[in-house]
Design an enzyme around this catalytic site. Structure first.
Site, mmCIF file in Angstrom:
data_model
loop_
_atom_site.group_PDB
_atom_site.id
_atom_site.type_symbol
_atom_site.label_atom_id
_atom_site.label_comp_id
_atom_site.label_asym_id
_atom_site.label_seq_id
_atom_site.Cartn_x
_atom_site.Cartn_y
_atom_site.Cartn_z
ATOM 1 N N ASP A 247 0.903 -0.970 -0.003
ATOM 2 C CA ASP A 247 -0.022 -0.567 0.136
ATOM 3 C C ASP A 247 1.280 1.054 0.400
ATOM 4 O O ASP A 247 2.048 0.934 0.567
ATOM 5 C CB ASP A 247 -1.311 0.033 1.670
ATOM 6 C CG ASP A 247 -1.630 1.609 1.533
ATOM 7 O OD1 ASP A 247 -2.291 1.596 -0.059
ATOM 8 O OD2 ASP A 247 -1.565 1.783 2.709
ATOM 9 N N ASP B 244 -0.201 5.314 0.993
ATOM 10 C CA ASP B 244 -0.261 6.388 2.145
ATOM 11 C C ASP B 244 0.036 5.719 3.021
ATOM 12 O O ASP B 244 -0.700 4.540 3.399
ATOM 13 C CB ASP B 244 -1.543 6.479 2.535
ATOM 14 C CG ASP B 244 -1.750 7.146 0.299
ATOM 15 O OD1 ASP B 244 -0.656 8.581 0.243
ATOM 16 O OD2 ASP B 244 -2.703 7.387 0.237
ATOM 17 N N ASP C 43 -1.812 -0.349 6.235
ATOM 18 C CA ASP C 43 -2.370 0.621 7.161
ATOM 19 C C ASP C 43 -3.804 0.577 7.304
ATOM 20 O O ASP C 43 -3.992 0.513 7.791
ATOM 21 C CB ASP C 43 -1.448 1.616 7.531
ATOM 22 C CG ASP C 43 -1.983 2.922 6.286
ATOM 23 O OD1 ASP C 43 -2.142 2.472 5.539
ATOM 24 O OD2 ASP C 43 -3.207 3.674 6.564
ATOM 25 N N ASP D 238 -3.483 12.473 -0.453
ATOM 26 C CA ASP D 238 -4.014 13.089 -0.794
ATOM 27 C C ASP D 238 -4.716 13.918 0.100
ATOM 28 O O ASP D 238 -5.476 14.905 -0.345
ATOM 29 C CB ASP D 238 -5.582 12.220 -0.938
ATOM 30 C CG ASP D 238 -5.625 10.956 -2.157
ATOM 31 O OD1 ASP D 238 -5.025 10.930 -2.971
ATOM 32 O OD2 ASP D 238 -5.944 10.573 -1.606
HETATM 33 MG MG LIG Z 1 -2.589 3.117 3.628
#
Ligand SMILES: [Mg+2]
Ligand SMILES: [Zn+2]
Length: 240
Positions: free
Chosen positions: A10, A12, A182, A21
């Protein structure tokens, strides 16, 4: 030790120590950032980011501003070491599965010298237009057929389906898959892992909560390792 393994990231709060974002608006347009917070529950997230980019463009947020914000995003030096060392050992393929967008991710990876790290970056498509507006679309067009995920993925993309499609394109099967994530949207792909695969779950965010609440109910099979700082993920990577 696996001779052929896949590491899925992933982006972010997993690879980067922030959320792309939200971050670019925190740097240049906190009013827009606040509005995103207010609208998050009623507007699909990718659409909301696209709309916020248009608003930012209208009030004078330039391409250079956004690129600068991306280049200074919090990013742990141990993350760069961890992935570079693992890649240099030669047995690992890296895949990025992210709900951010192609421009944010490629801008940051280039800044960190990691532009060749990933075999594929599967995310929402974005491109700069001539006026400096970043035009962002959902990976799955809202006008076309939608994904069929029942686990709770956002309409723009089902990470579990994307992972399966990647594995089908890149046979034979990887001996081991390691997933780093996460967020609650990382729960679906983690359910696709086998008992000898590993999820490296960040201790904050929606994923640890979802694993605790729903892991057993949804038949989670893989091993779960927890990390908070990238230096701890580096320790895990050094054992792969
Ligand atoms: Mg993430
Ligand atoms: Zn899904």
């Amino acid at each position: 030790m696996a001779e052929r393994q896949l590491v899925v990231f992933d982006f972010d709060w997993s690879m980067a120590d922030q959320d792309t974002d939200r971050w670019i608006f925190e740097v240049y347009a906190p009013d827009i950032r606040r509005r995103m917070e207010d609208l998050e529950s009623s507007v699909q997230w990718t659409d909301l980011v696209a709309q916020s980019l248009r608003e930012g463009h209208k009030i004078g947020m330039k391409r250079e501003d956004i690129e600068h914000a991306l280049k200074i995003i919090p990013y742990h030096p141990a993350m760069i070491r961890a992935v570079s060392n693992l890649k240099s050992r030669g047995k690992t393929t890296f895949l990025c599965l992210s709900n951010a967008n192609s421009v944010f991710i490629s801008t940051i990876l280039k800044e960190k010298g990691l532009e060749t790290l990933f075999e594929e970056v599967i995310t929402n498509p974005a491109e700069w237009d001539a006026s400096g507006l970043l035009k962002l679309r959902r990976r799955i067009d809202p006008e076309g057929p939608q994904h069929t995920c029942k686990v709770g993925c956002s309409p723009n993309m089902c990470k579990g389906e994307e992972l399966d499609a990647f594995l089908a394109r890149h046979g034979p099967a990887y001996e081991r898959i390691v997933y780093v994530g996460d967020g609650s949207n990382d729960f679906c792909p983690v359910l696709h892992l086998r008992s000898h695969d590993i999820v490296c779950c960040r201790t904050f965010g929606g994923l640890p909560k979802r694993i605790a609440r729903d892991g057993e109910k949804f038949g989670l099979k893989c091993q779960v390792k927890y990390w908070t700082g990238a230096w701890e993920l580096e320790e895990i990577f050094d054992t792969l």
